[in-house]
Design an enzyme around this catalytic site. Sequence first.
Site, PDB file in Angstrom:
ATOM      1  N   ASP A 186     -20.844  25.569  22.599  1.00 23.46           N
ATOM      2  CA  ASP A 186     -21.255  25.287  23.974  1.00 23.46           C
ATOM      3  C   ASP A 186     -20.056  25.513  24.919  1.00 23.46           C
ATOM      4  O   ASP A 186     -18.964  24.992  24.674  1.00 23.46           O
ATOM      5  CB  ASP A 186     -21.695  23.812  24.025  1.00 23.46           C
ATOM      6  CG  ASP A 186     -22.402  23.442  25.302  1.00 23.46           C
ATOM      7  OD1 ASP A 186     -22.959  24.335  25.962  1.00 23.46           O
ATOM      8  OD2 ASP A 186     -22.420  22.228  25.632  1.00 23.46           O
ATOM      9  N   ASP A 245     -18.714  31.261  28.530  1.00 20.86           N
ATOM     10  CA  ASP A 245     -18.985  30.831  29.892  1.00 20.86           C
ATOM     11  C   ASP A 245     -17.924  31.416  30.832  1.00 20.86           C
ATOM     12  O   ASP A 245     -16.872  30.833  31.057  1.00 20.86           O
ATOM     13  CB  ASP A 245     -18.986  29.298  29.958  1.00 20.86           C
ATOM     14  CG  ASP A 245     -19.316  28.784  31.352  1.00 20.86           C
ATOM     15  OD1 ASP A 245     -19.436  29.618  32.279  1.00 20.86           O
ATOM     16  OD2 ASP A 245     -19.455  27.563  31.526  1.00 20.86           O
ATOM     17  N   GLY A 303     -23.592  15.973  33.292  1.00 21.48           N
ATOM     18  CA  GLY A 303     -23.216  14.573  33.410  1.00 21.48           C
ATOM     19  C   GLY A 303     -24.361  13.660  33.807  1.00 21.48           C
ATOM     20  O   GLY A 303     -25.522  14.093  33.931  1.00 21.48           O
ATOM     21  N   ALA A 319     -29.517  19.493  31.668  1.00 26.49           N
ATOM     22  CA  ALA A 319     -30.946  19.164  31.751  1.00 26.49           C
ATOM     23  C   ALA A 319     -31.272  17.737  31.314  1.00 26.49           C
ATOM     24  O   ALA A 319     -32.405  17.452  30.924  1.00 26.49           O
ATOM     25  CB  ALA A 319     -31.746  20.180  30.931  1.00 26.49           C
ATOM     26  N   SER A 320     -30.290  16.849  31.376  1.00 27.23           N
ATOM     27  CA  SER A 320     -30.600  15.448  31.057  1.00 27.23           C
ATOM     28  C   SER A 320     -31.376  14.812  32.208  1.00 27.23           C
ATOM     29  O   SER A 320     -31.187  15.170  33.370  1.00 27.23           O
ATOM     30  CB  SER A 320     -29.306  14.654  30.801  1.00 27.23           C
ATOM     31  OG  SER A 320     -28.872  14.870  29.478  1.00 27.23           O
ATOM     32  N   SER A 358     -25.997  14.346  27.935  1.00 24.87           N
ATOM     33  CA  SER A 358     -25.797  13.039  28.587  1.00 24.87           C
ATOM     34  C   SER A 358     -26.857  12.007  28.214  1.00 24.87           C
ATOM     35  O   SER A 358     -26.530  10.824  28.019  1.00 24.87           O
ATOM     36  CB  SER A 358     -25.775  13.208  30.105  1.00 24.87           C
ATOM     37  OG  SER A 358     -24.691  14.014  30.481  1.00 24.87           O
TER      38      SER A 358
HETATM   39  P1  13P Z   1     -26.313  17.184  30.464  1.00 27.23           P
HETATM   40  O1  13P Z   1     -24.994  16.631  30.880  1.00 27.23           O
HETATM   41  O2  13P Z   1     -27.299  17.160  31.581  1.00 27.23           O
HETATM   42  O3  13P Z   1     -26.865  16.528  29.235  1.00 27.23           O
HETATM   43  O4  13P Z   1     -26.091  18.751  30.106  1.00 27.23           O
HETATM   44  C1  13P Z   1     -25.545  19.111  28.864  1.00 27.23           C
HETATM   45  C2  13P Z   1     -25.177  20.549  28.834  1.00 27.23           C
HETATM   46  O5  13P Z   1     -25.515  21.356  29.675  1.00 27.23           O
HETATM   47  C3  13P Z   1     -24.366  20.986  27.683  1.00 27.23           C
HETATM   48  O6  13P Z   1     -23.981  22.313  27.799  1.00 27.23           O
HETATM   49  O1  G3H Z   2     -21.911  20.730  29.001  1.00 21.24           O
HETATM   50  C1  G3H Z   2     -21.081  20.050  28.427  1.00 21.24           C
HETATM   51  C2  G3H Z   2     -21.407  19.104  27.362  1.00 21.24           C
HETATM   52  O2  G3H Z   2     -22.028  17.969  27.888  1.00 21.24           O
HETATM   53  C3  G3H Z   2     -20.193  18.810  26.525  1.00 21.24           C
HETATM   54  O3  G3H Z   2     -19.342  17.900  27.116  1.00 21.24           O
HETATM   55  O4  G3H Z   2     -17.017  18.854  26.933  1.00 21.24           O
HETATM   56  O5  G3H Z   2     -17.413  16.357  27.089  1.00 21.24           O
HETATM   57  O6  G3H Z   2     -17.998  17.610  25.004  1.00 21.24           O
HETATM   58  P1  G3H Z   2     -17.850  17.684  26.514  1.00 21.24           P
HETATM   59 ZN    ZN Z   3     -23.633  22.955  29.796  1.00 23.43          ZN
END
Ligand code: 13P
Ligand code: G3H
Ligand code: ZN
Length: 330
Positions: free
Chosen positions: A93, A115, A190, A234-235, A278
């Site tokens: 990610d 990214d 977040g 998308a949380s 999140s």
């Molecule tokens: P949230 O913070 O909305 O859960 O998004 C997570 C995300 O996009 C991880 O790449």
């Molecule tokens: O989009 C990001 C994810 O929520 C990962 O977050 O870098 O704190 O592990 P992190």
């Molecule tokens: Zn993300």
Amino acid sequence: MLSYKELGLVNSKELFAKAVKGGYAIPAFNFNNLEQLQAIIGACVETKSPVILQVSSGARKYANQTLLRHLAKGAVEYAHELGYDIPIVLHLDHGDTFELCKSCIESGFSSVMIDGSHHPYEKNVELTAQVVEYAHKYDVTVEGELGVLAGIEDEVSSEVSHYTKPEEVEDFVKKTGVDSLAISIGTSHGANKFTPDQCTRTEDGILVPPPLRFDILEEIEKRIPGFPIVLHGASSVPVELVKIINSNGGKLKDAVGIPEEQLRRAAASAVCKVNIDSDGRLAMTAAIRKVFNENPAEFDPRKYLGPARDALKELYKHKIINVLGSAGKA
Ligand code: 13P
Ligand code: G3H
Ligand code: ZN
């Protein structure tokens, strides 16, 4: 070089093609520990959903890359033991460099995100194309990003959002060869996705965020029909979880997420991967705070991580069944 195929994992190509056609989205859940992984696999096996196990660079450092690889292999075997072989993708990610993507590909990831969205357009194209060229040699799928997500308290996001420019998507996809594209249409990372002054407030004090820009999504779909689109940030930040946290000693102020009906609408479109981190953090924190508050003498980690795992599993099942529509698609 360790191929993901040796671990029993799959890349995202076929999963996305089916999801776009079928009008649902594959869950991409972030993880960095055992309980999260148990909850994800448990929920996905019970609902017969394919899944993307998602690891950020921070999570990779936290959990250790060798352990992660064994956890992913273990996840495949665990699903089998639970009685149903679901397709499992191990995905990086928000990879930010070619070297990080390469290292993940060499240690068993079946999919990576590069990214480059913070770079100027041409640099984003160049970096993404470089990762694609390397990844495709090993049958690893690549997610790119155009447009920048806003976010208030997260290191991966910017102060302000820059929506994806639909006029760039065709050129980007053609020049880079990416397999999927993350876009910015108003989501953000977040638990505080919007400031209170960007929202309206209901009579009982609940913040209602501005709607997602479905007009931009539709314009993108017109330009690259059937191409897999990814939604980050998308949380939903469920109000009940925020209440449990705050009534058990927490201090989450003005937390607000993306309403689930908007995510359902997105999942029915070309959006075929929805990133959720999140909400999982909130579910775990709520369960743990409750145990600590109600039973301050407790000090066996299984007594608070166990309930956290159960709460996470329920949250994931809810997302799969009621939001993303991926139940029964494995
Ligand atoms: P949230 O913070 O909305 O859960 O998004 C997570 C995300 O996009 C991880 O790449
Ligand atoms: O989009 C990001 C994810 O929520 C990962 O977050 O870098 O704190 O592990 P992190
Ligand atoms: Zn993300």
